[in-house]
Design a protein around this motif. Structure first.
Motif, PDB file in Angstrom:
ATOM      1  N   LEU A 283      -4.801 -27.829  -0.702  1.00 33.20           N
ATOM      2  CA  LEU A 283      -5.451 -27.039   0.347  1.00 33.20           C
ATOM      3  C   LEU A 283      -5.713 -27.881   1.587  1.00 33.20           C
ATOM      4  O   LEU A 283      -5.551 -27.406   2.719  1.00 33.20           O
ATOM      5  CB  LEU A 283      -6.759 -26.458  -0.184  1.00 33.20           C
ATOM      6  CG  LEU A 283      -6.631 -25.390  -1.276  1.00 33.20           C
ATOM      7  CD1 LEU A 283      -8.003 -24.883  -1.668  1.00 33.20           C
ATOM      8  CD2 LEU A 283      -5.761 -24.232  -0.805  1.00 33.20           C
ATOM      9  N   GLU A 284      -6.116 -29.116   1.386  1.00 30.28           N
ATOM     10  CA  GLU A 284      -6.360 -30.016   2.530  1.00 30.28           C
ATOM     11  C   GLU A 284      -5.092 -30.205   3.344  1.00 30.28           C
ATOM     12  O   GLU A 284      -5.098 -30.097   4.578  1.00 30.28           O
ATOM     13  CB  GLU A 284      -6.867 -31.360   1.996  1.00 30.28           C
ATOM     14  CG  GLU A 284      -6.618 -32.574   2.877  1.00 30.28           C
ATOM     15  CD  GLU A 284      -7.506 -32.637   4.112  1.00 30.28           C
ATOM     16  OE1 GLU A 284      -7.249 -33.503   4.968  1.00 30.28           O
ATOM     17  OE2 GLU A 284      -8.439 -31.823   4.221  1.00 30.28           O
ATOM     18  N   PHE A 285      -3.975 -30.468   2.668  1.00 32.66           N
ATOM     19  CA  PHE A 285      -2.732 -30.735   3.382  1.00 32.66           C
ATOM     20  C   PHE A 285      -2.231 -29.485   4.118  1.00 32.66           C
ATOM     21  O   PHE A 285      -1.729 -29.578   5.240  1.00 32.66           O
ATOM     22  CB  PHE A 285      -1.659 -31.241   2.423  1.00 32.66           C
ATOM     23  CG  PHE A 285      -1.961 -32.595   1.837  1.00 32.66           C
ATOM     24  CD1 PHE A 285      -2.673 -33.539   2.554  1.00 32.66           C
ATOM     25  CD2 PHE A 285      -1.523 -32.929   0.565  1.00 32.66           C
ATOM     26  CE1 PHE A 285      -2.954 -34.789   2.018  1.00 32.66           C
ATOM     27  CE2 PHE A 285      -1.790 -34.180   0.014  1.00 32.66           C
ATOM     28  CZ  PHE A 285      -2.510 -35.105   0.745  1.00 32.66           C
ATOM     29  N   GLN A 286      -2.376 -28.307   3.504  1.00 27.86           N
ATOM     30  CA  GLN A 286      -1.829 -27.097   4.118  1.00 27.86           C
ATOM     31  C   GLN A 286      -2.766 -26.490   5.161  1.00 27.86           C
ATOM     32  O   GLN A 286      -2.322 -26.095   6.241  1.00 27.86           O
ATOM     33  CB  GLN A 286      -1.523 -26.058   3.034  1.00 27.86           C
ATOM     34  CG  GLN A 286      -0.374 -26.468   2.119  1.00 27.86           C
ATOM     35  CD  GLN A 286       0.069 -25.365   1.188  1.00 27.86           C
ATOM     36  OE1 GLN A 286       0.513 -24.315   1.616  1.00 27.86           O
ATOM     37  NE2 GLN A 286      -0.051 -25.593  -0.115  1.00 27.86           N
ATOM     38  N   HIS A 287      -4.055 -26.426   4.847  1.00 18.58           N
ATOM     39  CA  HIS A 287      -4.981 -25.715   5.731  1.00 18.58           C
ATOM     40  C   HIS A 287      -5.549 -26.590   6.840  1.00 18.58           C
ATOM     41  O   HIS A 287      -5.809 -26.092   7.940  1.00 18.58           O
ATOM     42  CB  HIS A 287      -6.125 -25.113   4.904  1.00 18.58           C
ATOM     43  CG  HIS A 287      -5.690 -24.021   3.986  1.00 18.58           C
ATOM     44  ND1 HIS A 287      -6.517 -23.436   3.059  1.00 18.58           N
ATOM     45  CD2 HIS A 287      -4.491 -23.398   3.848  1.00 18.58           C
ATOM     46  CE1 HIS A 287      -5.858 -22.512   2.394  1.00 18.58           C
ATOM     47  NE2 HIS A 287      -4.624 -22.473   2.853  1.00 18.58           N
ATOM     48  N   GLN A 288      -5.768 -27.850   6.561  1.00 20.29           N
ATOM     49  CA  GLN A 288      -6.380 -28.720   7.552  1.00 20.29           C
ATOM     50  C   GLN A 288      -5.344 -29.535   8.335  1.00 20.29           C
ATOM     51  O   GLN A 288      -5.537 -29.815   9.500  1.00 20.29           O
ATOM     52  CB  GLN A 288      -7.376 -29.665   6.884  1.00 20.29           C
ATOM     53  CG  GLN A 288      -8.577 -28.951   6.241  1.00 20.29           C
ATOM     54  CD  GLN A 288      -9.380 -28.149   7.250  1.00 20.29           C
ATOM     55  OE1 GLN A 288      -9.354 -26.942   7.243  1.00 20.29           O
ATOM     56  NE2 GLN A 288     -10.063 -28.833   8.159  1.00 20.29           N
ATOM     57  N   LEU A 409     -16.579 -25.614  -3.713  1.00 23.76           N
ATOM     58  CA  LEU A 409     -17.103 -26.622  -2.797  1.00 23.76           C
ATOM     59  C   LEU A 409     -16.454 -26.530  -1.420  1.00 23.76           C
ATOM     60  O   LEU A 409     -17.113 -26.683  -0.394  1.00 23.76           O
ATOM     61  CB  LEU A 409     -16.900 -28.017  -3.393  1.00 23.76           C
ATOM     62  CG  LEU A 409     -17.812 -28.364  -4.575  1.00 23.76           C
ATOM     63  CD1 LEU A 409     -17.306 -29.607  -5.292  1.00 23.76           C
ATOM     64  CD2 LEU A 409     -19.242 -28.563  -4.105  1.00 23.76           C
ATOM     65  N   LEU A 410     -15.147 -26.273  -1.389  1.00 23.78           N
ATOM     66  CA  LEU A 410     -14.467 -26.141  -0.101  1.00 23.78           C
ATOM     67  C   LEU A 410     -14.988 -24.933   0.674  1.00 23.78           C
ATOM     68  O   LEU A 410     -15.046 -24.945   1.905  1.00 23.78           O
ATOM     69  CB  LEU A 410     -12.960 -26.014  -0.302  1.00 23.78           C
ATOM     70  CG  LEU A 410     -12.236 -27.259  -0.829  1.00 23.78           C
ATOM     71  CD1 LEU A 410     -10.757 -26.947  -1.041  1.00 23.78           C
ATOM     72  CD2 LEU A 410     -12.391 -28.445   0.096  1.00 23.78           C
ATOM     73  N   ALA A 411     -15.378 -23.879  -0.067  1.00 23.33           N
ATOM     74  CA  ALA A 411     -15.828 -22.652   0.594  1.00 23.33           C
ATOM     75  C   ALA A 411     -17.281 -22.713   1.037  1.00 23.33           C
ATOM     76  O   ALA A 411     -17.664 -22.052   2.008  1.00 23.33           O
ATOM     77  CB  ALA A 411     -15.629 -21.461  -0.347  1.00 23.33           C
ATOM     78  N   THR A 412     -18.114 -23.491   0.327  1.00 19.10           N
ATOM     79  CA  THR A 412     -19.556 -23.425   0.572  1.00 19.10           C
ATOM     80  C   THR A 412     -20.134 -24.666   1.232  1.00 19.10           C
ATOM     81  O   THR A 412     -21.271 -24.612   1.714  1.00 19.10           O
ATOM     82  CB  THR A 412     -20.305 -23.184  -0.755  1.00 19.10           C
ATOM     83  OG1 THR A 412     -20.012 -24.259  -1.680  1.00 19.10           O
ATOM     84  CG2 THR A 412     -19.876 -21.868  -1.391  1.00 19.10           C
ATOM     85  N   GLY A 417     -14.170 -31.048   5.100  1.00 15.98           N
ATOM     86  CA  GLY A 417     -14.096 -32.440   4.676  1.00 15.98           C
ATOM     87  C   GLY A 417     -15.201 -32.813   3.722  1.00 15.98           C
ATOM     88  O   GLY A 417     -14.987 -33.559   2.751  1.00 15.98           O
ATOM     89  N   ALA A 418     -16.421 -32.286   3.959  1.00 17.66           N
ATOM     90  CA  ALA A 418     -17.537 -32.585   3.063  1.00 17.66           C
ATOM     91  C   ALA A 418     -17.290 -32.002   1.676  1.00 17.66           C
ATOM     92  O   ALA A 418     -17.570 -32.646   0.653  1.00 17.66           O
ATOM     93  CB  ALA A 418     -18.831 -32.035   3.653  1.00 17.66           C
ATOM     94  N   GLY A 419     -16.766 -30.768   1.626  1.00 19.58           N
ATOM     95  CA  GLY A 419     -16.461 -30.163   0.337  1.00 19.58           C
ATOM     96  C   GLY A 419     -15.393 -30.932  -0.416  1.00 19.58           C
ATOM     97  O   GLY A 419     -15.484 -31.121  -1.636  1.00 19.58           O
ATOM     98  N   LEU A 420     -14.367 -31.398   0.303  1.00 22.75           N
ATOM     99  CA  LEU A 420     -13.303 -32.174  -0.324  1.00 22.75           C
ATOM    100  C   LEU A 420     -13.844 -33.475  -0.896  1.00 22.75           C
ATOM    101  O   LEU A 420     -13.544 -33.834  -2.042  1.00 22.75           O
ATOM    102  CB  LEU A 420     -12.208 -32.453   0.701  1.00 22.75           C
ATOM    103  CG  LEU A 420     -11.032 -33.304   0.216  1.00 22.75           C
ATOM    104  CD1 LEU A 420     -10.216 -32.542  -0.814  1.00 22.75           C
ATOM    105  CD2 LEU A 420     -10.140 -33.714   1.378  1.00 22.75           C
ATOM    106  N   ARG A 421     -14.676 -34.190  -0.126  1.00 24.50           N
ATOM    107  CA  ARG A 421     -15.203 -35.474  -0.597  1.00 24.50           C
ATOM    108  C   ARG A 421     -16.136 -35.277  -1.791  1.00 24.50           C
ATOM    109  O   ARG A 421     -16.128 -36.074  -2.733  1.00 24.50           O
ATOM    110  CB  ARG A 421     -15.932 -36.196   0.538  1.00 24.50           C
ATOM    111  CG  ARG A 421     -15.011 -36.635   1.674  1.00 24.50           C
ATOM    112  CD  ARG A 421     -15.670 -37.667   2.568  1.00 24.50           C
ATOM    113  NE  ARG A 421     -16.926 -37.187   3.128  1.00 24.50           N
ATOM    114  CZ  ARG A 421     -17.023 -36.419   4.200  1.00 24.50           C
ATOM    115  NH1 ARG A 421     -15.922 -36.008   4.824  1.00 24.50           N
ATOM    116  NH2 ARG A 421     -18.200 -36.042   4.657  1.00 24.50           N
ATOM    117  N   THR A 422     -16.917 -34.196  -1.779  1.00 22.49           N
ATOM    118  CA  THR A 422     -17.788 -33.917  -2.922  1.00 22.49           C
ATOM    119  C   THR A 422     -16.968 -33.609  -4.170  1.00 22.49           C
ATOM    120  O   THR A 422     -17.291 -34.055  -5.274  1.00 22.49           O
ATOM    121  CB  THR A 422     -18.724 -32.739  -2.603  1.00 22.49           C
ATOM    122  OG1 THR A 422     -19.468 -33.024  -1.421  1.00 22.49           O
ATOM    123  CG2 THR A 422     -19.689 -32.488  -3.750  1.00 22.49           C
ATOM    124  N   SER A 423     -15.906 -32.851  -3.988  1.00 21.25           N
ATOM    125  CA  SER A 423     -15.025 -32.536  -5.112  1.00 21.25           C
ATOM    126  C   SER A 423     -14.411 -33.797  -5.700  1.00 21.25           C
ATOM    127  O   SER A 423     -14.347 -33.961  -6.936  1.00 21.25           O
ATOM    128  CB  SER A 423     -13.916 -31.581  -4.656  1.00 21.25           C
ATOM    129  OG  SER A 423     -13.011 -31.307  -5.700  1.00 21.25           O
TER     130      SER A 423
END
Length: 449
Positions: A283-288, A409-412, A417-423
C-alpha cells in the motif's frame, strides 16, 4: 531426479495455494469492471478463498490421517485445478465467487498433506530439514511474487490468466505425485468427530472474516464484534466437544507438548510480522509513492530474493546446530529489520528500505525451517496431518491478523507514515516474542539420526 520428484510435486501444489492468496489483489479492480461486480462482490472474490482455506485446514488434516495423505493431496490438487479453470471461464461475478470458494476448499485439502508427504518421503532428518526449508520458501516467494506476476498478467494477457496459469502447474503436480510419491498409511479406524469439525470450521472462518473486515471497517464495527463473538462461541463449543469426544480432533497430548503448542504460536507470530509487512509495504508503494502494481512487485523483490537462500542455508545448518539457534536468530534478524523500517522516518528513501525487507524475508524463511521441523517432529506419525493442519491454521490466522492490523493502522493513524511505522513496530514486537518462545519451546539438539 527421482529423489527430488516428491519435493517438486509437493512444492508445486503449495506454491499454487499461496500464490492465489496474493496474485488476485491486483486483478480484482479489472475483474470488477469487466464482469461487473459490486464492492461486496470484489471483497468476496478475495476473501472467500481465504475463509474456506483457513476454515477447513484442520478437517483436511484429519481426513488425511484417516484416508491417506497422498489420496487427499491428489484430491485437493484436482479440485484446485478444476476450480481454477472455472474461475478463468467465469461469466459473472457470482460464478467467480462460487468457484473461488471451491478453490479454497482444494487449497485446504492440499496443504496439510504436503508436510506429511515430505515427512514420509524424506525420513532422514537432514534431508527432511532441507525439504521443509524449500517448502517454506515457497510461501514467501509466492506471497511476494503474487503482485508482480498478477500485474504482469493483467497488463498483458488479461485477468483470466491469473487462474489459467494454475492448470499446467496442477497437472504436473498431480502426475509427479501419482508417479513418484508413495501411498500413505491409512488410519481408517479413527472416527471423524463431525460436530467438533463443524465447530472448528466455524471458529476459524468467523475469526478470519472478523479480522479481514476489521482492516476495512475498524475494530469497533458491529459486524467485526459480532464475528469475533461468534468465533469465541464456536471455539468454546469446540473445546467442550473435545472434552467429551472419544476421538478428539486435537488429542490433549498434542496440545500439552511444549514443542507443538509453542511451534503453533511461533508460526502465527512470524506470519503476522511478515504478511503485515508485505501488505503495508504494498500500500505504501502504490498509494504514497505512486508505483504501478508491476513496479510494486519489483520493489518487494528484496524480501523474496532472500527466502530461498535462507531456507536452503537453514536446512543445511540444522543438523550441526539444531533448530533452536536458527529459529531464534531468524526471528531476531527479522525483528531488527522491521524495527529499522519503523525508525527510518516518515518518508524514507526506497534505498533505506531494502535492507529491512531483506532482513525480514531472510529471517522469516531462516526460522520457518526449524519451526516446521519442530511441529512435525513433535507429532506421532499417525497425527502428522493434524499437526501440519494446526501449524498452517495458526499461520493463516497470523497472516489475517497482520493484514487487519496494518489496514486498520493505516486508516486510523494521524498520518499514513505514522500508521506504517506503527505497523512495522508491532511486527517487530511479534518477531521478538516469537524469538523468546523459540528459546523455550524449540529443541536445541541437532538431529543426526
Amino acid at each position: 531426479m527421482a529423489a527430488l520428484a516428491p519435493l517438486l510435486a509437493v512444492c508445486a501444489g503449495y506454491f499454487m495455494v499461496i500464490l492465489d492468496v496474493t496474485v488476485i489483489n491486483v486483478a480484482v479492480p479489472v475483474i470488477g469492471r469487466e464482469l461487473p461486480a459490486s464492492l461486496t462482490g470484489i471483497q468476496w472474490i478475495t476473501d472467500g478463498y481465504t475463509l474456506v482455506f483457513a476454515g477447513f485446514l484442520l478437517t483436511a488434516g484429519a481426513l488425511g490421517d484417516r484416508l491417506g495423505h497422498r489420496r487427499v493431496f491428489c484430491l485437493g490438487v484436482t479440485v484446485f485445478t478444476a476450480s481454477s479453470a472455472a474461475c478463468a471461464l467465469a461469466p459473472s461475478a457470482l460464478f467467480l465467487v462460487t468457484a473461488r470458494l471451491v478453490e479454497g476448499l482444494g487449497a485446504a485439502l492440499i496443504v496439510p498433506g504436503s508436510l506429511a508427504l515430505l515427512q514420509q518421503a524424506y525420513p532422514s532428518p537432514p534431508a527432511r530439514s532441507r525439504a521443509f526449508g524449500l517448502w517454506g520458501s515457497m510461501a514467501g516467494i509466492a506471497a511476494s511474487a503474487g503482485p508482480l506476476l498478477g500485474g504482469l498478467l493483467v497488463s498483458t494477457v488479461g485477468w483470466r490468466w491469473v487462474f489459467l496459469i494454475n492448470l499446467p502447474v496442477g497437472v504436473a503436480c498431480l502426475v509427479l505425485t501419482l508417479r513418484h510419491v508413495a501411498r500413505s498409511p491409512r488410519h481408517s479406524d479413527r472416527a471423524l468427530d463431525w460436530p467438533a469439525q463443524c465447530a472448528v470450521v466455524a471458529a476459524v472462518a468467523l475469526l478470519t472474516a472478523a479480522l479481514n473486515e476489521a482492516g476495512r471497517r475498524g475494530w469497533s464495527d458491529p459486524a467485526v464484534l459480532a464475528g469475533a463473538g461468534l468465533a469465541v462461541l464456536a471455539a468454546g463449543a469446540f473445546a467442550l466437544r473435545e472434552r467429551l469426544a472419544r476421538s478428539p480432533v486435537l488429542p490433549p497430548g498434542l496440545l500439552r507438548s511444549r514443542a507443538m503448542s509453542g511451534g503453533a504460536v511461533i508460526g502465527m507470530l512470524f506470519n503476522l510480522g511478515f504478511y503485515g509487512m508485505v501488505f503495508t509495504a504494498s500500500l505504501e508503494f502504490q498509494h504514497q509513492r505512486g508505483f504501478s502494481a508491476l513496479r510494486t512487485g519489483v520493489a518487494l523483490f528484496p524480501a523474496v530474493a532472500m527466502t530461498t537462500f535462507a531456507s536452503v542455508l537453514s536446512g543445511r545448518l540444522s543438523r550441526r546446530t539444531g533448530d533452536r539457534p536458527l529459529v531464534v536468530s531468524g526471528m531476531l534478524l527479522a525483528a531488527l529489520g522491521l524495527a529499522g523500517w519503523a525508525a527510518a522516518g516518515p518518508e524514507p528513501a526506497y534505498a533505506l528500505l531494502v535492507a529491512p525487507m531483506m532482513a525480514a524475508g531472510f529471517g522469516t524463511s531462516f526460522a520457518l525451517t526449524g519451526s516446521t521441523a519442530t511441529m512435525m517432529g513433535a507429532a506421532p506419525a499417525a497425527f502428522s496431518g493434524t499437526a501440519s493442519a494446526l501449524f498452517n491454521t495458526t499461520r493463516q490466522i497470523g497472516s489475517a491478523t497482520g493484514v487487519a492490523l496494518g489496514g486498520s493502522l493505516l486508516a486510523t493513524a494521524g498520518s499514513y507514515g505514522a500508521g506504517l511505522r506503527t505497523s512495522m513496530a508491532i511486527g517487530a514486537l511479534a518477531y521478538l516474542t516469537a524469538a523468546g518462545l523459540a528459546w523455550l519451546c524449540v529443541p536445541a539438539e541437532p538431529k543426526t539420526a
